[in-house]
Write an enzyme that holds these catalytic residues in place. Structure first.
Site, PDB file in Angstrom:
ATOM      1  N   LYS A 168      47.330 -64.521   3.318  1.00 32.27           N
ATOM      2  CA  LYS A 168      46.563 -64.553   4.549  1.00 32.27           C
ATOM      3  C   LYS A 168      45.233 -65.265   4.296  1.00 32.27           C
ATOM      4  CE  LYS A 168      43.630 -61.583   5.774  1.00 32.27           C
ATOM      5  NZ  LYS A 168      42.554 -60.586   5.876  1.00 32.27           N
ATOM      6  N   HIS A 260      46.550 -57.108  10.299  1.00 35.80           N
ATOM      7  CA  HIS A 260      46.893 -55.732   9.916  1.00 35.80           C
ATOM      8  C   HIS A 260      47.076 -54.815  11.143  1.00 35.80           C
ATOM      9  CE1 HIS A 260      45.879 -57.375   6.138  1.00 35.80           C
ATOM     10  NE2 HIS A 260      44.586 -57.132   6.162  1.00 35.80           N
TER      11      HIS A 260
HETATM   12  P1  NDP Z   1      39.576 -67.403  -4.822  1.00 37.12           P
HETATM   13  O1  NDP Z   1      38.363 -67.808  -4.047  1.00 37.12           O
HETATM   14  O2  NDP Z   1      39.380 -66.570  -6.028  1.00 37.12           O
HETATM   15  O3  NDP Z   1      40.358 -68.744  -5.148  1.00 37.12           O
HETATM   16  C1  NDP Z   1      41.516 -68.814  -5.958  1.00 37.12           C
HETATM   17  C2  NDP Z   1      41.419 -70.033  -6.852  1.00 37.12           C
HETATM   18  O4  NDP Z   1      41.489 -71.180  -6.018  1.00 37.12           O
HETATM   19  C3  NDP Z   1      40.103 -70.121  -7.575  1.00 37.12           C
HETATM   20  O5  NDP Z   1      40.163 -69.455  -8.807  1.00 37.12           O
HETATM   21  C4  NDP Z   1      39.925 -71.609  -7.740  1.00 37.12           C
HETATM   22  O6  NDP Z   1      40.676 -71.997  -8.878  1.00 37.12           O
HETATM   23  C5  NDP Z   1      40.614 -72.186  -6.524  1.00 37.12           C
HETATM   24  N1  NDP Z   1      39.656 -72.505  -5.472  1.00 37.12           N
HETATM   25  C6  NDP Z   1      38.643 -71.748  -5.013  1.00 37.12           C
HETATM   26  N2  NDP Z   1      37.980 -72.381  -4.024  1.00 37.12           N
HETATM   27  C7  NDP Z   1      38.585 -73.566  -3.864  1.00 37.12           C
HETATM   28  C8  NDP Z   1      38.386 -74.657  -2.990  1.00 37.12           C
HETATM   29  N3  NDP Z   1      37.410 -74.648  -2.096  1.00 37.12           N
HETATM   30  N4  NDP Z   1      39.217 -75.701  -3.090  1.00 37.12           N
HETATM   31  C9  NDP Z   1      40.216 -75.717  -3.989  1.00 37.12           C
HETATM   32  N5  NDP Z   1      40.454 -74.701  -4.843  1.00 37.12           N
HETATM   33  C10 NDP Z   1      39.654 -73.641  -4.786  1.00 37.12           C
HETATM   34  O7  NDP Z   1      40.566 -66.732  -3.801  1.00 37.12           O
HETATM   35  P2  NDP Z   1      41.254 -65.317  -3.881  1.00 37.12           P
HETATM   36  O8  NDP Z   1      41.989 -65.219  -5.155  1.00 37.12           O
HETATM   37  O9  NDP Z   1      40.285 -64.265  -3.521  1.00 37.12           O
HETATM   38  O10 NDP Z   1      42.275 -65.413  -2.649  1.00 37.12           O
HETATM   39  C11 NDP Z   1      43.414 -66.222  -2.684  1.00 37.12           C
HETATM   40  C12 NDP Z   1      44.160 -66.085  -1.372  1.00 37.12           C
HETATM   41  O11 NDP Z   1      44.490 -64.721  -1.173  1.00 37.12           O
HETATM   42  C13 NDP Z   1      43.324 -66.479  -0.156  1.00 37.12           C
HETATM   43  O12 NDP Z   1      44.167 -67.038   0.803  1.00 37.12           O
HETATM   44  C14 NDP Z   1      42.771 -65.149   0.335  1.00 37.12           C
HETATM   45  O13 NDP Z   1      42.477 -65.188   1.719  1.00 37.12           O
HETATM   46  C15 NDP Z   1      43.948 -64.223   0.051  1.00 37.12           C
HETATM   47  N6  NDP Z   1      43.559 -62.832  -0.115  1.00 37.12           N
HETATM   48  C16 NDP Z   1      42.725 -62.463  -1.123  1.00 37.12           C
HETATM   49  C17 NDP Z   1      42.389 -61.138  -1.285  1.00 37.12           C
HETATM   50  C18 NDP Z   1      41.527 -60.693  -2.410  1.00 37.12           C
HETATM   51  O14 NDP Z   1      41.340 -59.477  -2.537  1.00 37.12           O
HETATM   52  N7  NDP Z   1      40.986 -61.599  -3.232  1.00 37.12           N
HETATM   53  C19 NDP Z   1      42.907 -60.089  -0.369  1.00 37.12           C
HETATM   54  C20 NDP Z   1      43.785 -60.588   0.648  1.00 37.12           C
HETATM   55  C21 NDP Z   1      44.104 -61.912   0.749  1.00 37.12           C
HETATM   56  P3  NDP Z   1      40.440 -73.343  -9.692  1.00 37.12           P
HETATM   57  O15 NDP Z   1      39.056 -73.827  -9.436  1.00 37.12           O
HETATM   58  O16 NDP Z   1      40.697 -72.958 -11.108  1.00 37.12           O
HETATM   59  O17 NDP Z   1      41.486 -74.233  -9.152  1.00 37.12           O
HETATM   60  C1  BG6 Z   2      41.826 -57.680   3.829  1.00 43.71           C
HETATM   61  C2  BG6 Z   2      40.573 -58.092   4.522  1.00 43.71           C
HETATM   62  O1  BG6 Z   2      42.939 -58.326   4.378  1.00 43.71           O
HETATM   63  O2  BG6 Z   2      42.007 -56.273   4.004  1.00 43.71           O
HETATM   64  C3  BG6 Z   2      39.379 -57.336   3.983  1.00 43.71           C
HETATM   65  O3  BG6 Z   2      40.373 -59.485   4.322  1.00 43.71           O
HETATM   66  C4  BG6 Z   2      39.618 -55.847   4.073  1.00 43.71           C
HETATM   67  O4  BG6 Z   2      38.194 -57.675   4.693  1.00 43.71           O
HETATM   68  C5  BG6 Z   2      40.954 -55.500   3.438  1.00 43.71           C
HETATM   69  O5  BG6 Z   2      38.563 -55.194   3.388  1.00 43.71           O
HETATM   70  C6  BG6 Z   2      41.287 -54.043   3.690  1.00 43.71           C
HETATM   71  O6  BG6 Z   2      42.432 -53.715   2.967  1.00 43.71           O
HETATM   72  P1  BG6 Z   2      42.679 -52.201   2.480  1.00 43.71           P
HETATM   73  O7  BG6 Z   2      44.003 -52.253   1.851  1.00 43.71           O
HETATM   74  O8  BG6 Z   2      41.558 -51.883   1.550  1.00 43.71           O
HETATM   75  O9  BG6 Z   2      42.609 -51.378   3.721  1.00 43.71           O
END
Ligand code: NDP
Ligand code: BG6
Length: 511
Positions: A168, A260
């Site tokens: 997402k 959600h």
């Molecule tokens: P990150 O911001 O940690 O990004 C993941 C990796 O992508 C980074 O380690 C980096 O790796 C690369 N990256 C970051 N920014 C950019 C950019 N602008 N352009 C290209 N590459 C980039 O993301 P998350 O791991 O937090 O999230 C990943 C996905 O999961 C997203 O779609 C997020 O919405 C979704 N998500 C995340 C949650 C969480 O708890 N983190 C919860 C629910 C959903 P490198 O530079 O090594 O390539």
């Molecule tokens: C994520 C949202 O999808 O769900 C966050 O991007 C939010 O903002 C989270 O905090 C909540 O998840 P949970 O499992 O902690 O209720």
């Protein structure tokens, strides 16, 4: 290896044992991989649920060797796993982790990845089955999909099945969701697309279906004749933390309601599916979303509320205002709280309001679905009540924390003078089950490995949910800017949210 059923496997257990395969994680250096994916995979390994010879090929721009990445992975699993590391299990799990680096839309990086993939597949005999996981910021989704399409056109696809898990947010509005669906469908069949909504992986969310459809007593009363209204609350005590810059472009409506909460609504309101499988369950869920009455701009002010938190106190800790959080620009109009009143134009739910609310920096973390029933038809116990009305029966499904279900009913207080008081029949997961529940990501990854898409959102569901949200966003954009912040951190949101429900003579539940 014992064959395991997928969460809602329709097939006999022996048919649903997962095949050997390679999971390719894009964004492997990121937060999601570190905190959720690798710990989930490791816990599946610990339970001996992973397919034989499962391989995990990690990809990101950061340059790491296999060894360096394995070291990093171990540190993250040690920190975030729900169970401690067992050195033997870890060694065999880690031997299946590989790393390749490159840009997400960079053909050279993808060529290198494909070469590595071939080597890993040959070495570990995974039959060319591939599960691609897009754990990257959404701006990079389409670039990756295009590169996967290019590889496929060059004959570098796997010989087995290929599936893709998309994180997402799936789009930021209807147009971008459609564009992403088009891009995904140009490479993958819909049946091979697994759009994550991690709420669907929660045990208590899956239990909504079991509670409603495995018990005979619920369905007869689950409709407009007996239900007065439904409240769905997802309250969080946390603020936006380090995700201010993402969140500011999103807000509560896009971040929580579109996905959600719409999923919770669909599960609570859907008709019984023909079977518990991806097609039947999602057919019914999408009908609920299509039945939601869409707002006209001039209805939005009365049927919705939004707010943003100011400074305050949460759980004894002083916290800053949203606009002072890291990554949030001063003067931001982004909502950190949103509430809606929706109606479903369906035979079952005609006239029953669904009140939905979510917010950050509310007094506590609590996700609950409360079904409030109509009162008894005749008040026989006038002398027993102190209030001018009887308290309604409420069935509350606590999704988290204190997972459970309770039914509130009136009971006579022993003795005289006669009085009545609400009591509760309470089911608590913690008291009934000893085993620790798997994390949502464990459940969802396992289902994707087994090809069971029941707990993933389909393209038409995502588009239907965006259609609803777009009407709200359109109404909000036609209204004058809000005076923000309009609620204090540690309170239950703006006054407008109370007014929204009180206009109907009802109140939000105290959680
Ligand atoms: P990150 O911001 O940690 O990004 C993941 C990796 O992508 C980074 O380690 C980096 O790796 C690369 N990256 C970051 N920014 C950019 C950019 N602008 N352009 C290209 N590459 C980039 O993301 P998350 O791991 O937090 O999230 C990943 C996905 O999961 C997203 O779609 C997020 O919405 C979704 N998500 C995340 C949650 C969480 O708890 N983190 C919860 C629910 C959903 P490198 O530079 O090594 O390539
Ligand atoms: C994520 C949202 O999808 O769900 C966050 O991007 C939010 O903002 C989270 O905090 C909540 O998840 P949970 O499992 O902690 O209720």
């Amino acid at each position: 290896m014992t064959a395991q059923a997928s969460t809602f496997a329709a097939a006999p257990v022996s048919d649903s044992a997962p095949h050997p395969c390679t999971i390719v994680i894009f964004g492997a250096s990121g937060d999601l991989t570190a905190r959720m994916l690798l710990p989930a995979l490791y816990n599946l390994a610990l339970d001996r649920r992973l397919p034989p010879r499962l391989s995990i090929l990690c990809y990101a721009r950061t340059k790491w060797t296999d060894e360096a990445f394995r070291e990093e992975a171990r540190k993250n699993v040690e920190k975030h796993s729900r169970r401690p590391i067992d050195p033997d299990v870890w060694d065999s799990f880690a031997a299946g982790i590989f790393y390749s680096y490159g840009g997400y839309d960079d053909p050279e990086g993808h060529d290198r990845l494909n070469e590595r993939l071939r080597e890993v597949e040959a070495e570990r005999d995974t039959g060319g089955n591939r599960l691609y996981y897009l754990a990257v910021p959404p701006t990079t989704f389409i670039g990756i999909i295009e590169q996967l399409g290019r590889a496929q056109a060059q004959g570098k696809g796997g010989e087995g099945w290929s599936r893709v898990i998309v994180e997402k947010p799936f789009g930021v509005d209807l147009a971008s969701a459609r564009e992403l669906n088009r891009a995904v469908h140009s490479v993958f069949d819909e049946d091979d697309v697994y759009r994550i909504d991690h709420y669907l992986g929660k045990e208590t969310v899956q239990n909504i279906l079991v509670f409603r459809f495995a018990n005979g007593i619920m369905e007869p009363i689950w409709n407009r004749r007996y239900v007065d209204h439904v409240q769905i609350t997802v309250s969080e005590s946390l603020g936006v933390g380090s995700r201010g810059s993402y969140y500011n472009g999103s807000g509560a409506l896009r971040d929580m309601l579109q996905n959600h909460i719409m999923q919770l609504l669909s599960l609570v309101a859907m008709e019984p599916p023909l079977a518990i499988d991806g097609r039947s369950v999602r057919n019914e869920k999408v009908k609920v979303l299509n039945a939601v009455r869409l707002f006209e701009d001039d209805e939005v002010a009365m049927a919705t509320a939004r707010g943003q938190y100011g400074p305050g106190w949460v759980a004894g800790e002083e916290v800053p205002a949203y606009h002072e959080e890291e990554g949030v620009p001063g003067g931001s109009q982004t909502e950190t709280f949103a509430a809606l009143r929706l109606f479903l134009d369906s035979w079952r739910w005609a006239g029953v309001p669904f009140y939905l609310r979510t917010g950050k920096r509310l007094p506590k973390r609590s996700t609950e679905i409360a079904v409030s029933f109509k009162p008894a038809p005749q008040l026989l116990f006038h002398d027993f009540v102190e209030k001018p009305h009887l308290e309604p029966n409420v069935l509350s499904i606590r999704i988290q924390p204190n997972e459970g279900i309770s039914l509130k009913f009136l009971t006579k207080v022993p003795g005289s003078p006669p009085r009545m008081r609400p009591a509760a029949m309470d089911f608590l997961y913690g008291a009934s089950f000893v085993a620790q529940a798997p994390s949502a990501y464990e459940t969802l990854i396992m289902d994707a490995l087994q090809g069971d898409a029941t707990l993933f959102t389909r393209s038409d569901e995502v588009e239907a949910a965006w259609t609803i949200m777009e009407r709200v966003l359109s109404g909000w954009s036609s209204m004058p800017p809000l005076e923000l912040p309009n609620y204090e951190a540690g309170t239950w949101g703006p006054a407008a949210a109370d007014e929204l429900i009180e206009r109907d003579g009802r109140q939000w539940r105290r959680l």
